[in-house]
Enzyme design. Structure first.
Site, short mmCIF file in Angstrom:
data_model
loop_
_atom_site.label_atom_id
_atom_site.label_comp_id
_atom_site.label_asym_id
_atom_site.label_seq_id
_atom_site.Cartn_x
_atom_site.Cartn_y
_atom_site.Cartn_z
N ARG A 26 -74.98 90.25 3.43
CA ARG A 26 -74.84 91.14 4.58
C ARG A 26 -74.86 90.35 5.89
NH1 ARG A 26 -77.27 92.03 9.27
NH2 ARG A 26 -79.32 91.81 8.27
N ASP A 27 -76.01 89.80 6.25
CA ASP A 27 -76.11 89.07 7.52
C ASP A 27 -75.18 87.86 7.48
OD1 ASP A 27 -77.01 88.17 9.99
OD2 ASP A 27 -79.11 88.53 9.54
N HIS A 220 -87.73 87.61 9.74
CA HIS A 220 -86.28 87.42 9.67
C HIS A 220 -85.89 86.39 10.73
CE1 HIS A 220 -82.11 89.21 9.01
NE2 HIS A 220 -81.94 88.69 10.21
N HIS A 222 -83.53 83.46 12.20
CA HIS A 222 -82.29 82.69 12.20
C HIS A 222 -82.65 81.25 12.56
CE1 HIS A 222 -79.08 85.77 11.62
NE2 HIS A 222 -80.11 86.56 11.85
N CYS A 253 -70.90 80.59 12.91
CA CYS A 253 -69.61 79.92 12.86
C CYS A 253 -69.81 78.50 13.37
CB CYS A 253 -68.62 80.66 13.75
SG CYS A 253 -67.10 79.74 14.03
N ASN A 262 -79.10 82.53 8.96
CA ASN A 262 -80.52 82.75 8.72
C ASN A 262 -81.15 81.48 8.14
OD1 ASN A 262 -79.04 85.47 8.20
ND2 ASN A 262 -81.16 86.02 8.66
P1 HMG Z 1 -70.02 104.18 18.50
O1 HMG Z 1 -68.66 103.64 18.75
O2 HMG Z 1 -70.88 104.52 19.67
O3 HMG Z 1 -69.98 105.37 17.45
O4 HMG Z 1 -70.78 103.10 17.66
P2 HMG Z 1 -69.76 106.89 17.65
O5 HMG Z 1 -70.97 107.56 17.13
O6 HMG Z 1 -69.32 107.18 19.06
O7 HMG Z 1 -68.53 107.14 16.67
C1 HMG Z 1 -67.23 106.63 16.95
C2 HMG Z 1 -66.37 106.71 15.71
O8 HMG Z 1 -66.84 105.81 14.72
C3 HMG Z 1 -66.35 108.09 15.05
O9 HMG Z 1 -65.06 108.27 14.50
C4 HMG Z 1 -67.33 107.95 13.93
O10 HMG Z 1 -67.11 108.81 12.84
C5 HMG Z 1 -67.13 106.52 13.53
P3 HMG Z 1 -64.07 109.41 15.08
O11 HMG Z 1 -64.82 110.69 14.93
O12 HMG Z 1 -63.88 109.02 16.51
O13 HMG Z 1 -62.85 109.27 14.23
N1 HMG Z 1 -68.37 105.99 12.94
C6 HMG Z 1 -68.50 105.51 11.70
N2 HMG Z 1 -67.63 105.35 10.69
C7 HMG Z 1 -68.12 104.84 9.54
N3 HMG Z 1 -69.42 104.48 9.37
C8 HMG Z 1 -70.30 104.65 10.36
C9 HMG Z 1 -69.84 105.16 11.58
N4 HMG Z 1 -70.47 105.45 12.74
C10 HMG Z 1 -69.56 105.93 13.57
N5 HMG Z 1 -71.59 104.31 10.18
C11 HMG Z 1 -72.43 102.47 16.03
C12 HMG Z 1 -72.15 103.24 17.30
C13 HMG Z 1 -73.92 102.38 15.89
C14 HMG Z 1 -71.81 103.19 14.86
C15 HMG Z 1 -71.80 101.06 16.18
O14 HMG Z 1 -72.31 100.48 17.32
C16 HMG Z 1 -72.05 100.16 15.01
O15 HMG Z 1 -71.52 100.36 13.92
N6 HMG Z 1 -72.89 99.10 15.19
C17 HMG Z 1 -73.25 98.19 14.12
C18 HMG Z 1 -73.20 96.78 14.60
C19 HMG Z 1 -73.64 95.87 13.49
O16 HMG Z 1 -73.43 96.12 12.33
N7 HMG Z 1 -74.29 94.74 13.87
C20 HMG Z 1 -74.76 93.79 12.92
C21 HMG Z 1 -75.96 94.26 12.17
S1 HMG Z 1 -77.48 94.11 13.07
C22 HMG Z 1 -77.97 92.46 12.83
O17 HMG Z 1 -77.21 91.69 12.30
C23 HMG Z 1 -79.37 92.05 13.20
C24 HMG Z 1 -80.27 91.88 11.99
O18 HMG Z 1 -79.76 90.89 11.11
C25 HMG Z 1 -81.69 91.47 12.44
C26 HMG Z 1 -81.69 90.29 13.41
O19 HMG Z 1 -81.16 89.22 13.07
O20 HMG Z 1 -82.25 90.47 14.50
C27 HMG Z 1 -80.41 93.17 11.20
MG MG Z 2 -80.04 88.77 11.33
#
Ligand code: HMG
Ligand code: MG
Length: 314
Positions: A26-27, A220, A222, A253, A262
């Site tokens: 995932r990450d 967690h 990195h 990258c 990580n």
């Molecule tokens: P948004 O654009 O504000 O979403 O994104 P929305 O609620 O306005 O929806 C827009 C459209 O997207 C809609 O479609 C939704 O249905 C669709 P429309 O009605 O316009 O056709 N949509 C989705 N479709 C499928 N699956 C979904 C989904 N949600 C909305 N889940 C949102 C807000 C939170 C969804 C967006 O910002 C997002 O997906 N963010 C995720 C970013 C991400 O994955 N980052 C990496 C993970 S975090 C990380 O790596 C840190 C971690 O490792 C810990 C650390 O290291 O600190 C965990």
């Molecule tokens: Mg992370």
């Protein structure tokens, strides 16, 4: 001669056993430029589990426009069948739409992911901190109602690339709000790898003082600044027993400044093996898996242990 296992000298300051929470699929893969086919992802997860990693985060049900690398989440889980489900195969879920997709796939565990800072909440979730917590609340409630295990990540616990230092009290406050939703576990994210030892100890102590004990905490780190393993040792000495890591140190990258993966699972497993701490992981099987994945990604692993133990290609 190269040593393929460390000399074992038990370290009584560490716990006898830890749980590795493997995040490579995932990450690790969410940052890769190369498109990794769903079948390769599924095989990666299978091989990680076969190497003894009992907890493997498999994918994310996020907006596929935001993270196209993991747009195939449902397909990966379908390919894995029962092996991809259950309480030890969490998936990331930011909102109810993501939860719906995850439930449809039959998952047994989810992770929400909040931010200690406003800047990263905006960048990563398109929401303020308050708005993102409001977005998570029904996700946690419904997930728990469906009997799922729920983890809460909190990112930027030790520093933020837009805001700089992040006050410990601010991290604790966000962590409390996420845990008050009813989450089972808190994972402290050092998203950009800037934490150092005293900072880790101070945050764990502050969380403890607010009733969030080490039995509910995972770390967690990195490895951007090379501190991930030393920070992990600090957390283990404070009683934490859940450590996030990614096979081969996947993620980031090599061409982008300050974007690295990580803590490498191999580096962690080597350190634990030498200290007599049980992980359940077969290092040789894991090395084989990381070497196989590195071939698919077309670049070598950044892990020091992988590099030391993997012969250079002829
Ligand atoms: P948004 O654009 O504000 O979403 O994104 P929305 O609620 O306005 O929806 C827009 C459209 O997207 C809609 O479609 C939704 O249905 C669709 P429309 O009605 O316009 O056709 N949509 C989705 N479709 C499928 N699956 C979904 C989904 N949600 C909305 N889940 C949102 C807000 C939170 C969804 C967006 O910002 C997002 O997906 N963010 C995720 C970013 C991400 O994955 N980052 C990496 C993970 S975090 C990380 O790596 C840190 C971690 O490792 C810990 C650390 O290291 O600190 C965990
Ligand atoms: Mg992370």
């Amino acid at each position: 001669m190269s040593m393929r296992t460390p000399q074992v000298e038990p370290d009584p300051t560490l716990p006898p056993e830890i749980t590795i929470y493997e995040v490579g699929a995932r990450d690790g893969l969410q940052n890769e430029k190369a498109v990794v086919p769903a079948a390769v992802k599924a095989e990666f997860i299978r091989r990680l589990a076969a190497a003894g990693l009992a907890t493997v985060e498999t994918t994310s049900f996020v907006n596929p426009q935001w993270v196209p690398q993991l747009a195939d989440a449902s397909e990966v889980l379908e390919l894995l069948g029962d092996e991809g489900l259950g309480p030890r195969r969490p998936v990331l879920v930011p909102n109810e739409r993501g939860l719906d997709r995850a439930l449809e796939a039959g998952v047994g565990a989810v992770a929400i992911f909040g931010s200690a800072t406003e800047s990263f909440a905006r960048k990563n979730l398109n929401r303020s901190v308050d708005e993102s917590i409001a977005m998570f609340a029904p996700v946690v409630e419904r997930a728990q109602g469906a009997g799922l295990w729920v983890r809460a990540y909190v990112s930027m616990c030790f520093g933020d690339p837009w805001e700089g230092p992040v006050p410990v009290d601010q991290v604790v406050s966000v962590a409390e709000r996420l845990m008050d939703l009813g989450c089972d576990q808190l994972s402290l994210g050092d998203t950009i790898g800037v934490a150092t030892s005293g900072h880790v100890a101070r945050l764990l102590d502050a969380l403890h003082d607010r009733g969030i004990g080490v039995d509910r905490i995972g770390v967690h780190f990195h490895d951007t600044y090379g501190q991930a393993l030393s920070n992990t040792l600090v957390a283990l000495r404070r009683g934490v027993t859940v450590v996030d890591s990614s096979a081969g140190g996947l993620g980031g990258c090599p061409y982008a400044e300050s974007a690295t993966g990580n803590l490498a699972t191999e580096d962690l497993v080597w350190a634990m093996a030498g200290a007599g701490v049980r992980t359940g992981v077969d290092l040789e099987a894991l090395l084989g898996t990381s070497a196989w994945m590195a071939q698919h990604l077309g670049r070598p692993s950044p892990s020091a242990v992988v590099r030391a133990l993997t012969p250079a290609p002829a």
